[in-house]
Design a protein around this motif. Structure first.
Motif: not given
Length: 421
Positions: A105-115
């Motif tokens: 369940g990776k959220t969009r804020p999480e994806i942006r943070c790690v990218l």
């Protein structure tokens, strides 16, 4: 093996008497051994030494930043399943190119943070997640390395709540559908297909399910390469079990696990990633508790401790077993009696063991729950407004508090009363 042994009649954590830690910090308290953490990590790196590899510690098993730094300084990567775990790994000094981001369940804020912060790879669990990663990576002007987590429909023969590789589990993409999903990934902007991910469950005590899953991954690797994909990494997950009892049942050794990996996928020329958590941290920690009362009940005796289900939830949640030992070593020939070992929380489920044979204990005596370094403190809560249990790290003959017990004022002051009340 661990470094919690009796010396001169007292349980020690490496060179420190456990009773000294309890006196200084109070109880209940988690105590970790640096030497055990280091040894168990090195067992995996040695087991995989014939192949290019990265051992990524499963942060969900023990997320204390001091523990992560200790392992990261040895060269460990980190397997994370949330933004919080990612930020903990970064705070411990682990670079992004050694962090793998898993989870359904990776959220969009999480994806942006790690990218933005740097990532070794995403272990992708669904087509919608893949589309979200592509869109955010394209927006940021970066490329996201990904492996698709495939579900091989293998029964790990473990507890139903920690099995992850059967078709009815929520994890991964059915392996029969994998080639179509990889074709989709290759067509998307901002995506770099680097490998395959598989994880079938936790606390496995038999290598056969691993072998079945890894042979399926090897077959898929060859098929995907034939389709034109550059499969250069295999993330084989974690899950190797530990002995929670001092019985004759001994789970496979990391060396046996490494030999299995070599035999099943070693000829593919891929870099191997694994994600052990429990086997590195489980036997590296104990939970120390003080006896409040010994209560005689109807046909049974209760050992009432100051530790509770909010401090160690595994017995209540999974029916899990932890060996419980007195901190003062029983004398030779000491008689045992049966106790129901319970905590003070107002739940019948606040029970650690029933009919457990223990030496005679009295109020004020200390006991230790063994094999509590994984899924112990990380799953703790402040239920009943009981302060979060502190954590201590021992190295040699000294120790340090690596998470302090909050005061009641600190707990209560987190709440805010609206102005209209």
């Amino acid at each position: 093996m661990d470094h919690f042994i009796y010396k001169d009649g007292q349980l020690h954590a490496e060179g420190v008497p456990v009773a000294d830690i309890a006196q200084a910090v109070g109880t209940p308290v988690y105590v970790y051994s640096a030497a055990t953490l280091e040894r168990h990590y090195r067992l995996f790196t040695e087991a995989l030494s014939p192949m290019p590899h990265l051992v990524c510690f499963a942060v969900k098993s023990n997320s204390n930043v001091a523990v992560l730094k200790l392992l990261g300084d040895l060269g460990a990567g980190m397997d994370v399943v949330s933004m919080g775990e990612y930020l903990r790994a970064k705070a411990a000094g682990v670079p992004g190119d050694r962090i793998v981001f898993s989870g359904v369940g990776k959220t969009r804020p999480e994806i942006r943070c790690v990218l933005e912060g740097g990532i070794r790879q995403f272990n992708v669990e669904s087509e919608p997640e893949l589309m979200a990663i592509s869109a955010i990576a394209t927006e940021l002007g970066v490329t996201a390395p990904i492996a698709v987590r495939v579900n091989p429909d293998v029964d790990a023969k473990t507890h139903e709540k920690i099995a992850t590789g059967k078709s009815e589990n929520k994890f991964g993409i059915p392996i029969a559908k994998a080639r179509a999903v990889y074709a989709l990934a290759a067509s998307l902007p901002g995506i770099d297909v680097v490998g395959i991910d598989v994880h079938i469950g936790s606390q496995l005590t038999d290598l056969a399910p691993f072998e079945e899953a890894y042979l399926k991954v090897a077959e898929l690797t060859r098929a995907l390469r034939a389709d034109g994909h550059d499969i250069r990494r295999l993330d084989l997950g974690g899950g190797l079990g530990i002995p929670y009892t001092r019985s004759n049942e001994v789970p496979p050794l990391p060396s046996d696990y490494g030999a299995l990996i070599q035999r099943t996928v070693g000829d593919l020329g891929c870099e191997i990633e694994i994600e052990p958590g429990r086997l590195i941290s489980g036997n590296a920690g104990i939970l120390v508790s003080e006896t409040i009362y010994v209560k005689e009940g109807e046909g049974r005796n209760f050992l009432i401790l100051d530790a509770a289900m909010n401090d160690l939830v595994r017995p209540s949640m999974y029916g899990a077993h932890h060996d419980i030992v007195p901190v003062i070593e029983p004398g030779a020939g000491a008689e045992a009696q049966a106790f129901d070992v319970v905590g003070p929380v107002c739940e019948t489920g606040d029970t650690f063991a029933k009919g457990r044979a223990l030496p005679a204990l009295a109020a004020g005596d200390l006991v230790a729950f063994r094999s509590a370094g994984a899924y112990g403190a990380v799953m703790a809560s402040e239920y009943n407004t009981r302060p979060m249990v502190p954590e201590v790290l021992v190295k040699g003959d000294h120790f340090a508090v690596i998470r302090a017990r909050p005061t009641f004022d600190e707990i209560i002051n987190r709440d805010t009363i609206p102005v209209w009340l």
